[in-house]
Motif scaffolding. Structure first.
Motif, PDB file in Angstrom:
ATOM      1  N   ASP A  30       1.114  -1.245   0.650  1.00 27.29           N
ATOM      2  CA  ASP A  30      -0.155   0.493  -0.211  1.00 27.29           C
ATOM      3  C   ASP A  30       0.420   1.233   0.087  1.00 27.29           C
ATOM      4  O   ASP A  30       2.044   1.414   0.193  1.00 27.29           O
ATOM      5  N   SER A  31       0.164   2.750  -0.141  1.00 31.27           N
ATOM      6  CA  SER A  31       0.805   3.677  -0.299  1.00 31.27           C
ATOM      7  C   SER A  31       0.852   3.921   1.334  1.00 31.27           C
ATOM      8  O   SER A  31       0.213   3.258   2.055  1.00 31.27           O
ATOM      9  N   SER A  32       2.053   5.166   1.219  1.00 36.90           N
ATOM     10  CA  SER A  32       1.624   5.542   3.003  1.00 36.90           C
ATOM     11  C   SER A  32       0.918   6.132   3.364  1.00 36.90           C
ATOM     12  O   SER A  32      -0.100   5.756   4.192  1.00 36.90           O
ATOM     13  N   TYR A  33      -0.249   6.282   2.272  1.00 37.69           N
ATOM     14  CA  TYR A  33      -1.812   7.410   2.290  1.00 37.69           C
ATOM     15  C   TYR A  33      -3.042   6.342   3.164  1.00 37.69           C
ATOM     16  O   TYR A  33      -3.090   6.788   3.806  1.00 37.69           O
ATOM     17  N   GLU A  34      -2.514   4.957   1.703  1.00 36.36           N
ATOM     18  CA  GLU A  34      -3.529   3.961   2.000  1.00 36.36           C
ATOM     19  C   GLU A  34      -3.102   3.573   3.347  1.00 36.36           C
ATOM     20  O   GLU A  34      -4.671   2.890   3.741  1.00 36.36           O
ATOM     21  N   MET A  35      -2.109   3.075   4.125  1.00 32.93           N
ATOM     22  CA  MET A  35      -1.511   2.939   5.427  1.00 32.93           C
ATOM     23  C   MET A  35      -2.129   3.555   5.993  1.00 32.93           C
ATOM     24  O   MET A  35      -2.728   3.002   7.253  1.00 32.93           O
ATOM     25  N   ALA A  36      -1.799   4.970   6.142  1.00 37.33           N
ATOM     26  CA  ALA A  36      -2.333   5.809   7.123  1.00 37.33           C
ATOM     27  C   ALA A  36      -3.905   5.754   7.276  1.00 37.33           C
ATOM     28  O   ALA A  36      -4.019   5.828   8.397  1.00 37.33           O
ATOM     29  N   GLU A  37      -4.501   6.030   6.120  1.00 33.72           N
ATOM     30  CA  GLU A  37      -6.150   5.169   5.821  1.00 33.72           C
ATOM     31  C   GLU A  37      -6.234   4.442   7.059  1.00 33.72           C
ATOM     32  O   GLU A  37      -7.806   4.352   7.777  1.00 33.72           O
ATOM     33  N   ASN A  38      -5.753   2.950   6.727  1.00 39.33           N
ATOM     34  CA  ASN A  38      -6.549   2.384   7.268  1.00 39.33           C
ATOM     35  C   ASN A  38      -6.550   2.590   9.068  1.00 39.33           C
ATOM     36  O   ASN A  38      -7.350   2.310   9.655  1.00 39.33           O
ATOM     37  N   TYR A  39      -5.187   3.027   9.033  1.00 38.57           N
ATOM     38  CA  TYR A  39      -4.435   2.900  10.664  1.00 38.57           C
ATOM     39  C   TYR A  39      -5.851   4.135  11.305  1.00 38.57           C
ATOM     40  O   TYR A  39      -5.572   4.092  12.807  1.00 38.57           O
ATOM     41  N   LEU A  40      -5.768   5.229  10.703  1.00 45.45           N
ATOM     42  CA  LEU A  40      -7.125   5.574  11.805  1.00 45.45           C
ATOM     43  C   LEU A  40      -7.752   5.590  11.274  1.00 45.45           C
ATOM     44  O   LEU A  40      -8.756   6.073  12.250  1.00 45.45           O
ATOM     45  N   LYS A  41      -8.245   4.566  11.042  1.00 45.77           N
ATOM     46  CA  LYS A  41      -9.927   3.983  11.450  1.00 45.77           C
ATOM     47  C   LYS A  41     -10.150   3.845  12.972  1.00 45.77           C
ATOM     48  O   LYS A  41      -9.065   3.174  13.533  1.00 45.77           O
ATOM     49  N   GLY A  42     -11.076   3.661  13.466  1.00 50.54           N
ATOM     50  CA  GLY A  42     -11.801   3.280  14.513  1.00 50.54           C
ATOM     51  C   GLY A  42     -11.264   3.981  15.615  1.00 50.54           C
ATOM     52  O   GLY A  42     -10.812   5.375  15.379  1.00 50.54           O
ATOM     53  N   GLU A  43     -11.889   3.843  16.848  1.00 50.91           N
ATOM     54  CA  GLU A  43     -12.572   4.998  18.174  1.00 50.91           C
ATOM     55  C   GLU A  43     -11.099   5.609  18.678  1.00 50.91           C
ATOM     56  O   GLU A  43     -11.124   5.773  19.702  1.00 50.91           O
ATOM     57  N   VAL A  44     -10.219   4.629  19.300  1.00 47.23           N
ATOM     58  CA  VAL A  44      -9.093   4.407  19.606  1.00 47.23           C
ATOM     59  C   VAL A  44      -7.958   5.861  19.934  1.00 47.23           C
ATOM     60  O   VAL A  44      -7.808   6.389  18.048  1.00 47.23           O
ATOM     61  N   ASP A  45      -7.305   6.073  20.965  1.00 46.66           N
ATOM     62  CA  ASP A  45      -6.600   7.126  20.188  1.00 46.66           C
ATOM     63  C   ASP A  45      -5.538   7.065  19.436  1.00 46.66           C
ATOM     64  O   ASP A  45      -4.874   5.959  19.217  1.00 46.66           O
ATOM     65  N   LEU A  46      -5.065   8.602  18.736  1.00 45.54           N
ATOM     66  CA  LEU A  46      -4.238   8.826  18.008  1.00 45.54           C
ATOM     67  C   LEU A  46      -2.485   7.982  17.402  1.00 45.54           C
ATOM     68  O   LEU A  46      -2.334   6.674  17.268  1.00 45.54           O
ATOM     69  N   THR A  47      -1.910   8.204  18.800  1.00 48.29           N
ATOM     70  CA  THR A  47      -1.532   6.914  19.318  1.00 48.29           C
ATOM     71  C   THR A  47      -0.639   5.809  19.362  1.00 48.29           C
ATOM     72  O   THR A  47      -0.007   4.705  19.199  1.00 48.29           O
ATOM     73  N   ILE A  92      10.955   4.104   5.057  1.00 46.64           N
ATOM     74  CA  ILE A  92      10.535   5.536   5.455  1.00 46.64           C
ATOM     75  C   ILE A  92       8.716   5.424   4.766  1.00 46.64           C
ATOM     76  O   ILE A  92       7.881   5.988   4.696  1.00 46.64           O
ATOM     77  N   ARG A  93       8.491   3.956   3.793  1.00 47.13           N
ATOM     78  CA  ARG A  93       6.769   3.604   4.153  1.00 47.13           C
ATOM     79  C   ARG A  93       6.316   4.423   5.829  1.00 47.13           C
ATOM     80  O   ARG A  93       5.087   5.046   5.845  1.00 47.13           O
ATOM     81  N   MET A  94       7.208   3.474   6.211  1.00 45.54           N
ATOM     82  CA  MET A  94       6.142   3.600   7.931  1.00 45.54           C
ATOM     83  C   MET A  94       6.000   4.747   8.144  1.00 45.54           C
ATOM     84  O   MET A  94       5.413   5.237   8.991  1.00 45.54           O
ATOM     85  N   ILE A  95       7.473   5.551   8.667  1.00 45.52           N
ATOM     86  CA  ILE A  95       8.068   7.220   8.769  1.00 45.52           C
ATOM     87  C   ILE A  95       7.037   8.175   7.898  1.00 45.52           C
ATOM     88  O   ILE A  95       5.696   8.989   8.815  1.00 45.52           O
ATOM     89  N   THR A  96       7.030   8.007   6.811  1.00 46.73           N
ATOM     90  CA  THR A  96       5.719   8.551   6.218  1.00 46.73           C
ATOM     91  C   THR A  96       4.432   8.846   6.233  1.00 46.73           C
ATOM     92  O   THR A  96       3.187   9.434   6.680  1.00 46.73           O
TER      93      THR A  96
END
Length: 215
Positions: A30-47, A92-96
Motif C-alpha cells: 500500500d502507499s503511505s497514504y493508504e496505510m495511514a488511512e487504514n490505521y486512522l480508522k476506529g475510535e482509539v487514541d491516535l497514539t 520510509i513508508r512507515m515514517i511517512t
C-alpha cells in the motif's frame, strides 16, 4: 558488490524510496497514504493507532517471505544492495504514514527532511539539534515553516553521512555496526528491532504533542 556506497547514492536511494512509498507503485504494498488511512480508522487514541502500525510493521518486516518478496521487486536506479534498499523502503513508508496520521504534508520538502532524520533512529535528535532545530513536546507549524533550504540540505547531508557510516562504505552489511539503526538481514529475515526504534522516533517527532495545521 564492487562499487562503493557514498552519500550521493544513499540520498538517491532515499529519494527513490520516498516517491515509491507515497505513490504506492511497489507491487504488493500500500502507499503511505493508504496505510495511514487504514490505521486512522476506529475510535482509539491516535497514539495507540500509530503504535499499532509500528507493531504490525515490526511483525511483517520480520517475516522471511515479506522481505525476500519485496527485495525481488525493488529495482533502484542506483547501485545499492537489495537488503539495504528493502530496509530503506520499509522504514520510509512507515515514517511517512505516521507523519500523514499526524496531519503533516509529506510532499513538503521540510517535512521530508524530518522524515529522513527519523531514519537515524536515536541519533535523530542530535542531527536536528546540530542544524539548529530542537524538537520538544510540541512541534509547531511555525517551527516547520522556519526550516530553510539550507537547513534541509544540512539535515539531509547529516542523515546521508550517518546512514553511509552504518551501511559501510563498501556496502558490506556489518550487523554489529548496523544495530540499532538498521539491524540487518539474517537468513532473509529483517531485524524488526531497528524498525521499532525508527517507528518510535517517528511517533515522537510527528505525533506526541504535535498540533500541525496545513502548511
Amino acid at each position: 558488490m564492487t562499487e562503493k556506497l557514498n552519500e550521493g547514492k544513499i540520498m538517491q536511494a532515499l529519494n527513490w524510496a520516498y516517491d515509491k512509498a507515497l505513490d504506492g507503485s511497489i507491487p504488493g504494498t500500500d502507499s503511505s497514504y493508504e496505510m495511514a488511512e487504514n490505521y486512522l480508522k476506529g475510535e482509539v487514541d491516535l497514539t495507540d493507532k500509530v503504535n499499532s502500525l509500528i507493531r504490525w510493521q515490526n511483525t511483517k518486516s520480520a517475516t522471511t517471505g515479506f522481505v525476500s518478496g519485496l527485495g525481488g521487486v525493488i529495482t533502484m536506479p542506483v547501485a545499492i544492495p537489495a537488503s539495504i534498499a528493502t530496509v530503506i523502503y520499509v522504514q520510509i513508508r512507515m515514517i511517512t504514514a505516521i507523519a500523514i496520521m499526524g496531519g503533516y504534508d509529506v510532499k513538503d520538502d521540510r517535512v521530508k527532511a524530518l522524515v529522513y532524520s527519523c531514519l537515524a533512529g536515536n541519533a535523530a535528535k542530535d542531527i536536528l539539534k546540530g542544524t539548529g532545530i530542537v524538537i520538544g513536546s510540541r512541534m509547531s507549524t511555525q517551527l516547520i515553516k522556519s526550516i530553510s533550504k539550507e537547513t534541509i540540505f544540512a539535515i539531509n547531508k547529516r542523515v546521508g553521512f550517518r546512514l553511509l557510516t552504518k551501511f559501510g562504505e563498501k556496502g558490506a552489511i556489518n550487523l554489529g555496526k548496523m544495530i540499532p539503526l538498521v539491524g540487518g538481514v539474517i537468513g532473509g529475515t529483517f531485524d524488526g528491532i531497528s524498525t521499532n526504534i525508527v517507528g518510535n522516533i517517528a511517533r515522537k517527532t510527528f505525533i506526541e504533542g504535535s498540533a500541525i495545521s496545513e502548511l
